[in-house]
Design an enzyme around this catalytic site. Structure first.
Site, short mmCIF file in Angstrom:
data_model
loop_
_atom_site.label_atom_id
_atom_site.label_comp_id
_atom_site.label_asym_id
_atom_site.label_seq_id
_atom_site.Cartn_x
_atom_site.Cartn_y
_atom_site.Cartn_z
N GLY A 22 43.76 -19.45 11.06
CA GLY A 22 44.51 -20.62 11.52
C GLY A 22 44.61 -21.65 10.43
O GLY A 22 44.68 -22.86 10.70
N ARG A 24 46.72 -22.95 8.50
CA ARG A 24 47.79 -23.94 8.33
C ARG A 24 47.74 -25.01 9.42
O ARG A 24 48.63 -25.85 9.50
CB ARG A 24 49.15 -23.24 8.35
CG ARG A 24 49.37 -22.29 7.18
CD ARG A 24 49.31 -23.00 5.83
NE ARG A 24 50.45 -23.90 5.67
CZ ARG A 24 50.38 -25.10 5.09
NH1 ARG A 24 49.23 -25.56 4.65
NH2 ARG A 24 51.46 -25.84 4.98
N LYS A 171 37.08 -21.99 24.88
CA LYS A 171 36.35 -22.31 23.65
C LYS A 171 34.85 -22.13 23.89
O LYS A 171 34.12 -21.66 23.00
CB LYS A 171 36.64 -23.73 23.19
CG LYS A 171 38.04 -23.96 22.66
CD LYS A 171 38.31 -23.21 21.37
CE LYS A 171 37.76 -23.93 20.17
NZ LYS A 171 38.15 -23.28 18.90
#
Length: 367
Positions: A22, A24, A171
């Site tokens: 991830g 970017r 998460k």
């Protein structure tokens, strides 16, 4: 001495090779810059896009130079595709796993696929590629139930039975997997739980500006939050990796999670006003809306999404949901003593400095 294979580093340099999933994304892009700026790492940046798609500032800066000279390389990777991940992690020493589904899209299937199944793939790819260290970007929200406020809590706080949204629920599930994977197949793991992240490239300032600088206070306006400047979050990841690289640090911190904030808890609305003031909205109108007034609206928005709009693939609105109102009206502050004592973490940018750097960035964009 060559520790970085072709496609990830200049072969003349004795740097170690890491990957940022991830890479970017908002926080991840700052982490990539910090890793490259340290001179210790060559970085493989993985993300969904077919190309890195740099901004003009990035192209002319450190990242652009690193991609041109081989200190960085971009890999188009979907964390839900194990084969792609495994190929990207070949020869990698450390993985910083930041990839996650958009937290504003409260779609449980999407979050489970990316956050849980994607993290499971990352762990499997790490084991296959004999990666030494996995640093996972978790969330301070993994201990928040959306009902009870949190004030100065530490890592002994248990996961709640219920979560306010799909993002924090998944998460937490992913964090548990990362913690359990510590020590298996010689993989060392650590989880970073950032507070509310802000900085250049965030969504906080654009949202405030979209309201014309008008300050809308939800609830009684007395709740506190623990904001953290994005460079401090990146620094926390680096501290975790450095800690796990030593024998004592690995024993002490392997398989643990750490809250990372600016260590400057502040009234949430004072922080918002601080940003507006820096942007030149000092004398703008303040509107206070009692939370009980919004609750019927949020219930209607939630019901409409789950029973109508979700079936057509439409996103749930980020504002005026029951979850967003809970985040906006309850205390959420965290004790970072463990990170300070065990990881050697200390904020490198103060809250005031971070606000100024963030607002300066957006002022330059407007200009």
């Amino acid at each position: 001495m060559d520790m970085c294979p072709v496609g990830g580093c200049d072969r003349r340099e004795p740097r170690r090779l890491c990957a940022v999933t991830g890479g970017r994304g908002f926080m991840a892009s700052h982490l990539v810059t910090a890793l490259l700026g340290s001179g210790d790492w060559c970085v493989r940046i993985t993300d969904l896009g077919p190309q890195a798609a740099l901004s003009p500032a990035e192209s002319d800066g450190l990242l652009g130079a690193a991609l041109r000279d081989g200190r960085a390389a971009y890999f188009s990777v979907d964390v839900c595709e194990l084969a792609q991940l495994t190929k990207a992690l070949e020869g990698v020493d450390t993985v910083f796993h930041t990839a996650a589904a958009d937290h504003t899209n409260n779609n449980f299937q999407l979050h489970y696929k990316v956050n849980v199944e994607g993290t499971r793939n990352v762990i499997e790819a790490c084991n296959t590629c004999k990666v030494k260290t996995l640093i996972y970007t978790s969330s301070s929200g993994v201990v928040f139930d959306g009902v009870h406020g949190l004030f100065g809590v530490d890592e002994s706080t248990p996961y709640p039975d219920k979560f306010p949204d799909a993002y924090t629920e998944t998460k937490a599930e992913a964090e548990k997997m990362v913690i359990k994977s510590n020590g298996r197949n010689e993989l060392l793991t650590c989880c970073i739980r950032p507070g509310s992240i802000f900085g250049p490239g965030d969504t906080i300032v654009p949202i405030l500006v979209s309201y014309g600088g008008m300050m809308i206070i939800v609830g009684d306006g007395k709740n506190c939050d623990d904001f953290v400047y994005v460079e401090n979050v990146a620094h926390g990841h680096v501290c975790a990796e450095k800690t796990l690289s030593t024998i004592d640090g690995a024993k002490r911190s392997g398989g643990k999670a750490y809250f990372i904030t600016n260590m400057e808890p502040v009234n949430m609305w004072d922080f918002v006003y601080m940003i507006l003031e820096e942007l030149g909205y000092k004398s703008r109108f303040r509107l206070r809306i009692p939370s009980y007034f919004l609750k019927p609206i949020t219930y209607l928005v939630d019901w409409s999404y789950h029973n109508i709009f979700s079936h057509y693939g439409m996103r749930q609105p980020g504002m005026l949901t029951s979850a967003s109102i809970k985040y906006a009206t309850l205390n959420r502050t965290f004790n970072c003593n463990n990170a300070a004592q065990q990881l050697g973490y200390k904020p490198i940018v103060s809250l005031k400095e971070g606000v100024k750097m963030t607002t300066d960035f957006y002022r330059r964009l407007r200009a």
